[in-house]
Motif scaffolding. Sequence first.
Motif, PDB file in Angstrom:
ATOM      1  N   SER A 190      -2.460 -22.266  20.762  1.00 18.58           N
ATOM      2  CA  SER A 190      -2.302 -20.912  21.293  1.00 18.58           C
ATOM      3  C   SER A 190      -2.834 -20.800  22.723  1.00 18.58           C
ATOM      4  N   SER A 191      -3.795 -21.633  23.080  1.00 16.22           N
ATOM      5  CA  SER A 191      -4.348 -21.550  24.435  1.00 16.22           C
ATOM      6  C   SER A 191      -3.481 -22.251  25.481  1.00 16.22           C
ATOM      7  N   SER A 215       0.122 -22.318  25.087  1.00 15.55           N
ATOM      8  CA  SER A 215       1.496 -21.853  24.883  1.00 15.55           C
ATOM      9  C   SER A 215       1.627 -20.422  25.383  1.00 15.55           C
ATOM     10  N   LYS A 216       1.441 -20.273  26.688  1.00 12.40           N
ATOM     11  CA  LYS A 216       1.447 -18.957  27.316  1.00 12.40           C
ATOM     12  C   LYS A 216       2.407 -18.965  28.493  1.00 12.40           C
ATOM     13  N   GLN A 266       2.503 -14.490  25.003  1.00 11.06           N
ATOM     14  CA  GLN A 266       1.963 -15.525  24.120  1.00 11.06           C
ATOM     15  C   GLN A 266       3.122 -16.090  23.313  1.00 11.06           C
ATOM     16  N   ILE A 275       8.035 -14.400  21.420  1.00 11.33           N
ATOM     17  CA  ILE A 275       7.043 -14.252  22.483  1.00 11.33           C
ATOM     18  C   ILE A 275       6.436 -12.866  22.349  1.00 11.33           C
ATOM     19  N   ASP A 276       5.131 -12.803  22.212  1.00 11.94           N
ATOM     20  CA  ASP A 276       4.410 -11.540  22.114  1.00 11.94           C
ATOM     21  C   ASP A 276       4.037 -11.087  23.522  1.00 11.94           C
ATOM     22  N   TRP A 277       4.694 -10.037  23.986  1.00 15.04           N
ATOM     23  CA  TRP A 277       4.477  -9.518  25.338  1.00 15.04           C
ATOM     24  C   TRP A 277       3.406  -8.433  25.380  1.00 15.04           C
ATOM     25  N   GLY A 317       0.030  -8.729  24.754  1.00 20.73           N
ATOM     26  CA  GLY A 317      -1.346  -9.147  24.995  1.00 20.73           C
ATOM     27  C   GLY A 317      -1.663  -9.393  26.450  1.00 20.73           C
ATOM     28  N   CYS A 347      -4.216 -12.403  29.028  1.00 18.66           N
ATOM     29  CA  CYS A 347      -5.072 -13.581  29.115  1.00 18.66           C
ATOM     30  C   CYS A 347      -5.930 -13.425  30.358  1.00 18.66           C
TER      31      CYS A 347
END
Length: 79
Positions: free
Chosen positions: A29-30, A32-33, A53, A61-63, A65, A67
Amino acid sequence: MLRDQILLRVIGSPDPYGKHTDGMGGATSSTSKTVILSKSSKQDHDVDYLFGQVAIDKAFIDWSGNCGNLSADRWCFCH
């Protein structure tokens, strides 16, 4: 959406083996952004920032969030 399809392909998702063997993603997950920066259409902003993400095992793709590390770099594109 075409944008998502292109980004999923570049990252290598979905990957049923969870390894992103045919893309740039690191299968965690860290790593794959994705970030999309563009010139802002708002008068008092320099750039528009969109963070995504990327799921490893499904085409999603979760738009929604953010980072901190990636958002800290956007100042490089401001004037």
